[in-house]
Motif scaffolding. Structure first.
Motif, mmCIF file in Angstrom:
data_model
loop_
_atom_site.group_PDB
_atom_site.id
_atom_site.type_symbol
_atom_site.label_atom_id
_atom_site.label_comp_id
_atom_site.label_asym_id
_atom_site.label_seq_id
_atom_site.Cartn_x
_atom_site.Cartn_y
_atom_site.Cartn_z
ATOM 1 N N ILE A 1 0.825 -1.209 0.000
ATOM 2 C CA ILE A 1 0.000 0.000 0.000
ATOM 3 C C ILE A 1 0.857 1.256 0.000
ATOM 4 O O ILE A 1 0.521 2.270 -0.615
ATOM 5 C CB ILE A 1 -0.968 -0.009 1.219
ATOM 6 C CG1 ILE A 1 -1.914 1.191 1.155
ATOM 7 C CG2 ILE A 1 -0.199 -0.043 2.530
ATOM 8 C CD1 ILE A 1 -2.839 1.180 -0.035
ATOM 9 N N ALA A 2 2.027 1.200 0.680
ATOM 10 C CA ALA A 2 2.916 2.365 0.708
ATOM 11 C C ALA A 2 3.465 2.677 -0.679
ATOM 12 O O ALA A 2 3.750 3.847 -0.993
ATOM 13 C CB ALA A 2 4.061 2.129 1.683
ATOM 14 N N GLN A 3 3.620 1.657 -1.513
ATOM 15 C CA GLN A 3 4.121 1.904 -2.863
ATOM 16 C C GLN A 3 3.083 2.634 -3.703
ATOM 17 O O GLN A 3 3.427 3.514 -4.498
ATOM 18 C CB GLN A 3 4.532 0.584 -3.506
ATOM 19 C CG GLN A 3 5.774 -0.024 -2.851
ATOM 20 C CD GLN A 3 6.157 -1.351 -3.485
ATOM 21 O OE1 GLN A 3 5.426 -2.322 -3.390
ATOM 22 N NE2 GLN A 3 7.304 -1.387 -4.134
ATOM 23 N N TYR A 4 1.817 2.270 -3.535
ATOM 24 C CA TYR A 4 0.758 3.008 -4.223
ATOM 25 C C TYR A 4 0.731 4.460 -3.741
ATOM 26 O O TYR A 4 0.540 5.389 -4.534
ATOM 27 C CB TYR A 4 -0.597 2.351 -3.971
ATOM 28 C CG TYR A 4 -0.786 1.013 -4.659
ATOM 29 C CD1 TYR A 4 -0.918 0.937 -6.041
ATOM 30 C CD2 TYR A 4 -0.837 -0.173 -3.935
ATOM 31 C CE1 TYR A 4 -1.091 -0.279 -6.679
ATOM 32 C CE2 TYR A 4 -1.008 -1.391 -4.556
ATOM 33 C CZ TYR A 4 -1.140 -1.443 -5.928
ATOM 34 O OH TYR A 4 -1.301 -2.650 -6.565
ATOM 35 N N VAL A 5 0.908 4.651 -2.437
ATOM 36 C CA VAL A 5 0.931 6.007 -1.886
ATOM 37 C C VAL A 5 2.108 6.793 -2.473
ATOM 38 O O VAL A 5 1.975 7.967 -2.838
ATOM 39 C CB VAL A 5 1.013 5.973 -0.348
ATOM 40 C CG1 VAL A 5 1.221 7.376 0.218
ATOM 41 C CG2 VAL A 5 -0.249 5.355 0.242
ATOM 42 N N GLY A 6 3.278 6.148 -2.553
ATOM 43 C CA GLY A 6 4.447 6.809 -3.122
ATOM 44 C C GLY A 6 4.227 7.233 -4.560
ATOM 45 O O GLY A 6 4.620 8.336 -4.975
ATOM 46 N N ILE A 7 3.567 6.363 -5.352
ATOM 47 C CA ILE A 7 3.262 6.698 -6.744
ATOM 48 C C ILE A 7 2.330 7.900 -6.816
ATOM 49 O O ILE A 7 2.517 8.815 -7.627
ATOM 50 C CB ILE A 7 2.651 5.479 -7.464
ATOM 51 C CG1 ILE A 7 3.709 4.377 -7.629
ATOM 52 C CG2 ILE A 7 2.100 5.880 -8.826
ATOM 53 C CD1 ILE A 7 3.158 3.081 -8.206
ATOM 54 N N GLY B 1 1.276 13.581 -7.768
ATOM 55 C CA GLY B 1 0.863 14.884 -7.255
ATOM 56 C C GLY B 1 1.903 15.952 -7.539
ATOM 57 O O GLY B 1 1.575 17.099 -7.869
ATOM 58 N N GLY B 2 3.183 15.583 -7.430
ATOM 59 C CA GLY B 2 4.252 16.513 -7.764
ATOM 60 C C GLY B 2 4.224 16.908 -9.229
ATOM 61 O O GLY B 2 4.398 18.083 -9.577
ATOM 62 N N LEU B 3 3.988 15.910 -10.115
ATOM 63 C CA LEU B 3 3.876 16.228 -11.539
ATOM 64 C C LEU B 3 2.666 17.112 -11.788
ATOM 65 O O LEU B 3 2.697 18.008 -12.643
ATOM 66 C CB LEU B 3 3.770 14.942 -12.360
ATOM 67 C CG LEU B 3 3.630 15.129 -13.878
ATOM 68 C CD1 LEU B 3 4.818 15.909 -14.424
ATOM 69 C CD2 LEU B 3 3.483 13.803 -14.581
ATOM 70 N N GLY B 4 1.582 16.891 -11.029
ATOM 71 C CA GLY B 4 0.406 17.744 -11.165
ATOM 72 C C GLY B 4 0.728 19.194 -10.869
ATOM 73 O O GLY B 4 0.214 20.109 -11.534
ATOM 74 N N MET B 5 1.597 19.422 -9.878
ATOM 75 C CA MET B 5 2.007 20.796 -9.573
ATOM 76 C C MET B 5 2.818 21.391 -10.724
ATOM 77 O O MET B 5 2.683 22.580 -11.047
ATOM 78 C CB MET B 5 2.829 20.817 -8.286
ATOM 79 C CG MET B 5 2.033 20.551 -7.022
ATOM 80 S SD MET B 5 2.992 20.869 -5.529
ATOM 81 C CE MET B 5 3.214 22.649 -5.624
ATOM 82 N N GLY C 1 8.194 11.071 -2.817
ATOM 83 C CA GLY C 1 7.449 9.895 -3.232
ATOM 84 C C GLY C 1 8.341 8.697 -3.471
ATOM 85 O O GLY C 1 7.945 7.545 -3.211
ATOM 86 N N HIS C 2 9.570 8.933 -3.952
ATOM 87 C CA HIS C 2 10.528 7.843 -4.148
ATOM 88 C C HIS C 2 10.841 7.147 -2.826
ATOM 89 O O HIS C 2 10.923 5.915 -2.755
ATOM 90 C CB HIS C 2 11.830 8.380 -4.761
ATOM 91 C CG HIS C 2 11.718 8.742 -6.206
ATOM 92 N ND1 HIS C 2 10.951 9.785 -6.643
ATOM 93 C CD2 HIS C 2 12.291 8.212 -7.318
ATOM 94 C CE1 HIS C 2 11.054 9.889 -7.964
ATOM 95 N NE2 HIS C 2 11.862 8.938 -8.392
ATOM 96 N N PHE C 3 11.040 7.921 -1.765
ATOM 97 C CA PHE C 3 11.378 7.350 -0.459
ATOM 98 C C PHE C 3 10.184 6.597 0.129
ATOM 99 O O PHE C 3 10.350 5.535 0.722
ATOM 100 C CB PHE C 3 11.835 8.456 0.497
ATOM 101 C CG PHE C 3 13.210 8.988 0.203
ATOM 102 C CD1 PHE C 3 14.323 8.462 0.853
ATOM 103 C CD2 PHE C 3 13.406 9.990 -0.734
ATOM 104 C CE1 PHE C 3 15.600 8.942 0.583
ATOM 105 C CE2 PHE C 3 14.680 10.477 -1.015
ATOM 106 C CZ PHE C 3 15.781 9.949 -0.359
#
Length: 426
Positions: free
Chosen positions: A216-222, A227-231, A382-384
């Motif tokens: 689940i944490a990997q989905y959150v990281g993605i 979200g960063g790309l959205g910015m 998000g990578h971390f």
């Protein structure tokens, strides 16, 4: 530390009971556990667990090279226990693959910049300019494959596995072509938003065909990275640098979706291939089959552009730089596929927009909007998060290769290499 027995799963699957009984050395059967499944014998015998587990994915012909892999020195489970929670974040491998993914993102920025400079010289030949990359890759990797295998074994490779590499090359070439084509019809804003689709394709294909199970944490990281790309996209929209009005938004968006889909398919397929075969074979075969496919597309769609192009030493220099950077990109990407995954590879490329603006401040005199640094930090965070739950082997431990990676190669960046030599960095 005890030495784990050498695994010969292929012999075990082919031998009958009598042959096993008369073998000079015992053959160990290895169960395969994807992420999130159990390894207990009871669970493997139950019908419910049978739905969750799977065997080694066999889609390749036997190894053609004469190189023998070394026996493993430690098991995957023993390696994962060494550093406890957040084990992968504490390893050198994580920082290497993180830096490598960003180097590839900068490389993509370099190729995009050079394509922009070529367009400024009235040279728009997206398919034709990629041919030089495939030629150079063939000179390097196909030649080395011929040296390692010999002509007879190389032709056998074409006969037995050529169709697999043809599919890989086909997806790669069409991914490149449709993505470039999309920018002719839609805005940069729309094309960037549709790039999310490539990550979705990678995750879905990995789940279905390679039986990868994400935490689940990997989905959150993605999602954090997206979200960063959205910015970044929002910043482009605010500053009006989204490419202006679309010539044909529907057609452009469809082309972008096709390009992202083919990219996702090629990334997952290449991750599978490089986990089981040498890098030089995979890259060489990709280039070998991509060259004629790309040549046909260039002959059909770039013919008039080639005739009308204004050739000059400056254009030649741009093409040379484009080719060298793209050749490095094709050489480095498979290492990320081995050390991490196609999903991590794609989220790593999300920072390309940030690096593009950084380069653009010097080349095209652009200005960095205040949202860009925040978006970059968000993507890196998000990578971390993505790797926060991984064991010490990270995603280099491929679930389709077996519990101790007995179905894979022990080449550069693989988990099998680390099991054979725990002190190996890459």
């Amino acid at each position: 530390m005890s030495k784990a027995p050498q695994v010969d799963e292929r012999r075990a699957s082919m031998a009958n009971d009598a042959e096993i009984g008369t073998a000079s050395a015992p053959v160990e059967r290895v169960s395969v556990r994807p992420k999130g499944t159990t390894t207990s014998p009871e669970a493997s015998s139950s019908s419910s667990a049978g739905e969750r587990s799977h065997g080694v994915v066999e889609m390749m012909s036997p190894r053609l090279s004469n190189e023998q892999q070394q026996p493993i020195q430690t098991t995957a489970d023993e390696a994962d226990k060494k550093k406890g929670r957040f084990g992968y974040l504490k390893t050198k491998q994580f920082w290497i693959v993180l830096l490598l993914s960003q180097a590839l993102a900068v490389s993509i920025t370099g190729t995009n910049t050079l394509s922009g400079l070529l367009a400024g010289e009235n040279v728009s030949i997206p398919a034709f300019q990629s041919m030089f990359n495939y030629v150079l890759l063939n000179l390097i990797y196909t030649s080395f494959t011929l040296y390692k295998y010999g002509f007879k074994r190389w032709t056998k490779l074409l006969w037995t596995d050529g169709w697999r590499y043809f599919i890989l090359a086909f997806c790669d070439v069409l991914g490149n072509y449709f993505t470039v084509l999309a920018y002719r019809y839609t805005t940069i804003l729309s094309a960037q938003l549709i790039n999310f689709w490539a990550i979705a394709v990678v995750v879905v294909i990995s789940l279905i065909f390679l039986k990868v199970r994400y935490h689940i944490a990997q989905y959150v990281g993605i999602l954090i990275c997206c979200g960063g790309l959205g910015m970044l996209v929002a910043s482009d929209h605010i500053t009006g640098s989204n490419g202006g009005k679309a010539a044909d938004a529907v057609k452009g968006d469809l082309f972008a979706l096709l390009g992202a889909t083919f990219y996702g398919l090629s990334n997952v397929f290449e991750e599978f291939l490089v986990s089981k075969r040498p890098l030089y074979e995979v890259i060489g075969q990709l280039a070998f089959w991509a060259l004629p496919i790309n040549g046909v597309i260039a002959a059909i769609f770039d013919r008039s552009s080639i005739k009308n192009a204004k050739w000059s030493p400056k254009v030649g220099g741009y093409l040379a730089g484009y080719t060298l950077i793209l050749t490095w990109f094709y050489s480095g990407a498979p290492i990320v596929f081995r050390m991490a995954s196609a999903a991590f590879f794609n989220i790593g490329l999300l920072t390309g927009n940030f690096w593009g603006v950084v380069v653009g401040t010097q080349v095209f005199h652009l200005h960095i909007h205040w949202m860009y640094p925040i978006a970059f930090v968000l993507i890196m965070a998000g990578h971390f998060v993505y790797y926060g739950t991984e064991g010490v082997l990270g995603e280099a431990r491929k679930p389709w290769l077996g519990e101790n990676q007995e179905g894979g190669t022990d080449g550069l960046g693989t988990a099998r290499r680390q099991l054979e030599n725990p002190s190996a960095i890459v």
